[in-house]
Design a protein around this motif. Structure first.
Motif, short mmCIF file in Angstrom:
data_model
loop_
_atom_site.label_atom_id
_atom_site.label_comp_id
_atom_site.label_asym_id
_atom_site.label_seq_id
_atom_site.Cartn_x
_atom_site.Cartn_y
_atom_site.Cartn_z
N ALA A 188 0.83 -1.20 0.00
CA ALA A 188 0.00 0.00 0.00
C ALA A 188 0.87 1.25 0.00
N ASP B 59 -2.31 3.20 -9.18
CA ASP B 59 -3.50 2.60 -8.58
C ASP B 59 -3.54 1.09 -8.74
N CYS B 60 -2.45 0.49 -9.24
CA CYS B 60 -2.45 -0.96 -9.43
C CYS B 60 -1.02 -1.49 -9.45
N ASP C 31 -5.05 -3.56 -6.36
CA ASP C 31 -5.45 -2.18 -6.61
C ASP C 31 -5.64 -1.44 -5.29
N CYS C 32 -5.72 -0.13 -5.39
CA CYS C 32 -5.80 0.71 -4.19
C CYS C 32 -7.00 0.38 -3.33
N ARG C 33 -8.15 0.18 -3.95
CA ARG C 33 -9.37 -0.05 -3.19
C ARG C 33 -9.28 -1.35 -2.39
N SER C 34 -8.78 -2.41 -3.03
CA SER C 34 -8.66 -3.69 -2.34
C SER C 34 -7.69 -3.59 -1.16
N LEU D 57 -6.88 -0.85 0.55
CA LEU D 57 -7.44 -0.02 1.62
C LEU D 57 -8.52 -0.78 2.39
N ASP D 58 -9.40 -1.46 1.67
CA ASP D 58 -10.46 -2.22 2.33
C ASP D 58 -9.88 -3.28 3.26
#
Length: 211
Positions: free
Chosen positions: A28, A37-38, A52-55, A57-58
């Motif tokens: 991260a 972002d990937c 990816d960023c969303r995965s 962060l989650d």
């Protein structure tokens, strides 16, 4: 536009990759530091996933009993949260093939793979900047000078008659490259005029139409 450009010509040979065993917090941090972002997840050079960023962060926010600043635990790893691999292409594939993969897979980048190992990355922006030819229902092929050229048809609807066929007047008086109307021959009197009209299924001049 060059049509012989290949993946090898435009791919980024230096790309951001991580392994499945890497700490998610470190991965991260790499996403943030590099402004991407990937990340490509590799196993001995073979692309096996994406992060990816969303995965990331989650997963970090949902990790029970652990925070990114916790020095006593390693926390989750990249392999525990990574997504499926990015679409792959061969270095010798054309940019048109890259575009097709991007569209069909709904991705924003592809990984170039040679002999089972990731050797580069091509983003959608790379393909666009390099002039990859567009594909889709709006394109057609013309043959110019013995070569196939893709293009888009415009204005065909204006040539249709009321019965759905081609309007004889539109067919007789066409438009040249400079968009100026060319002359046509009246089917009644044989006069050469620039403004034919349709009457009783014939392309005639205005004078013959009034008769």
């Amino acid at each position: 536009m060059r049509t012989d450009t290949t993946v090898r010509d435009v791919m980024h040979r230096e790309f951001l990759g991580v392994s499945e065993s890497d700490r998610l917090a470190d991965a991260a941090g790499l996403l943030v530091d590099e402004g991407t972002d990937c990340l490509v997840v590799v196993r001995g050079g073979e692309p096996v996933g994406r992060l990816d960023c969303r995965s990331a962060l989650d997963a970090l926010l949902g990790a029970d009993g652990w925070t990114p600043g916790d020095a006593d635990g390693d926390g989750p790893t990249v392999g525990s949260v990574m997504g499926p691999p990015l679409p792959t292409v061969a270095p010798n594939d054309s940019l048109a093939a890259v575009e097709e993969r991007l569209v069909s897979e709904g991705a924003d980048r592809v990984v170039a793979v040679e002999s089972g190992e990731a050797v580069g990355v091509v983003t959608a922006g790379d393909a666009l900047a390099a002039g990859a030819p567009r594909t889709g229902d709006g394109a057609r092929e013309d043959v110019v000078g013995g070569e196939s050229v893709r293009g888009t048809r415009h204005g065909d609807e204006a040539m249709l008659g009321s019965d759905g066929g081609v309007d004889p007047a539109s067919e007789a008086a066409t438009t040249d490259v400079s968009e100026s109307a060319t002359q046509g021959v009246c089917e009644s009197c044989g006069a050469l005029v620039p403004d034919l009209v349709t009457a009783n299924g014939q392309a005639v001049c205005p004078e013959c139409r009034e008769v």
